[in-house]
Design a protein around this motif. Sequence first.
Motif, PDB file in Angstrom:
ATOM      1  N   LEU A   1      -2.401   1.926   8.477  1.00  0.00           N
ATOM      2  CA  LEU A   1      -1.720   3.366   7.544  1.00  0.00           C
ATOM      3  C   LEU A   1      -1.171   4.143   7.959  1.00  0.00           C
ATOM      4  N   GLU A   2      -1.125   5.062   9.269  1.00  0.00           N
ATOM      5  CA  GLU A   2       0.057   5.777  10.502  1.00  0.00           C
ATOM      6  C   GLU A   2       1.400   5.882   9.175  1.00  0.00           C
ATOM      7  N   ILE A   3       2.323   4.676   9.119  1.00  0.00           N
ATOM      8  CA  ILE A   3       3.068   5.197   8.089  1.00  0.00           C
ATOM      9  C   ILE A   3       3.184   5.191   6.807  1.00  0.00           C
ATOM     10  N   GLU A   4       2.017   5.172   5.760  1.00  0.00           N
ATOM     11  CA  GLU A   4       1.460   5.875   4.720  1.00  0.00           C
ATOM     12  C   GLU A   4       2.219   6.870   4.665  1.00  0.00           C
ATOM     13  N   ALA A   5       1.827   7.963   6.035  1.00  0.00           N
ATOM     14  CA  ALA A   5       2.354   9.508   5.719  1.00  0.00           C
ATOM     15  C   ALA A   5       3.700   9.622   5.152  1.00  0.00           C
TER      16      ALA A   5
ATOM     17  N   LEU B   1       1.111  -1.666  -0.038  1.00  0.00           N
ATOM     18  CA  LEU B   1      -0.113   0.011  -0.157  1.00  0.00           C
ATOM     19  C   LEU B   1       1.124   1.193   0.036  1.00  0.00           C
ATOM     20  N   GLY B   2       2.219   1.658   0.550  1.00  0.00           N
ATOM     21  CA  GLY B   2       2.808   2.267   0.348  1.00  0.00           C
ATOM     22  C   GLY B   2       3.590   2.253  -0.681  1.00  0.00           C
ATOM     23  N   VAL B   3       3.650   1.394  -1.094  1.00  0.00           N
ATOM     24  CA  VAL B   3       4.812   1.812  -2.607  1.00  0.00           C
ATOM     25  C   VAL B   3       3.713   1.807  -3.708  1.00  0.00           C
TER      26      VAL B   3
END
Length: 208
Positions: free
Chosen positions: A133-137, A57-59
Motif C-alpha cells: 500500500l505504501e507505493i499507492e501514495a 490498485l495503483g491505477v
Amino acid sequence: MDSILIGSLTLSLLHALIPSHWLPFVTIGQTERWSLRQTLTVTTIAGLAHTISTTLLGVLVSLAGWQLAENYHDLSERAIPLLLLALGLWYLMQHLRHRHVHDHIDTDTARKARSFSALLLSLGLAMFLSPCLEIEAYFLSAGAKGWSAVLLVALIYNVVTLSGMLVMVAIGRRGLQRVNPHWFEHYENLITGLTLVGLAILNFFIEF
C-alpha cells in the motif's frame, strides 16, 4: 516530478530488501530441494503476481489523484505528503506494538503443498492478494500529473521490486540467510515507517 521518481524508487528498493519478499522463497526452495532455476522461476511468477496486483490498485488510485488535481489543486499538493506521513506513523505504531504487517506468505502453510505446481499457485496467490500500500501514495501523486507519470511509477515499481527480489533470492541461496535476516524483519516496520515519514517531510518542501 523528481520527488515522485525518487520516492517510488526508494520504496520499491526497500520492499525488495524486506525478508518477507524473498526469504520464504529461499527457505521453501531449500526444503523442497529446488534448483536455483526453479527457485528463481517461482520467485518471478509470485513477484509478478505481487507487483501486478499493486499496479492494478495503483491505477485505480491514480484516477483519484487525477480528480483531486482537477478540482482541488492546492489540496492535491498536500494530500500526498500527508498520506505518506499517516502511513509512516502507522508503521511506527506497528513496530511499537511488535506486529509484522509485511508477512505476505505463510511459510508453514505453503510447505504443506508439496507439489511444485501447488506451491507455485499457493505462493503466487498469497502475493497477489497482498499488494503493497505504501507505493499507492505515489500512484496518487502521479495521477495528478498524467498517465505518463503513472506509467513511469508503475515501471519503476515493477522493475525494481522484481529485480531486487530475484537478486536477494540468488544471494540468499549462497548463504545470506546465515547472517540472520530476521534482525531486519524485526525492525522492518520501524525502517518502513521512518522512510515514509522522511519522504513525507521531503515532499512538503519539494513541489510535485
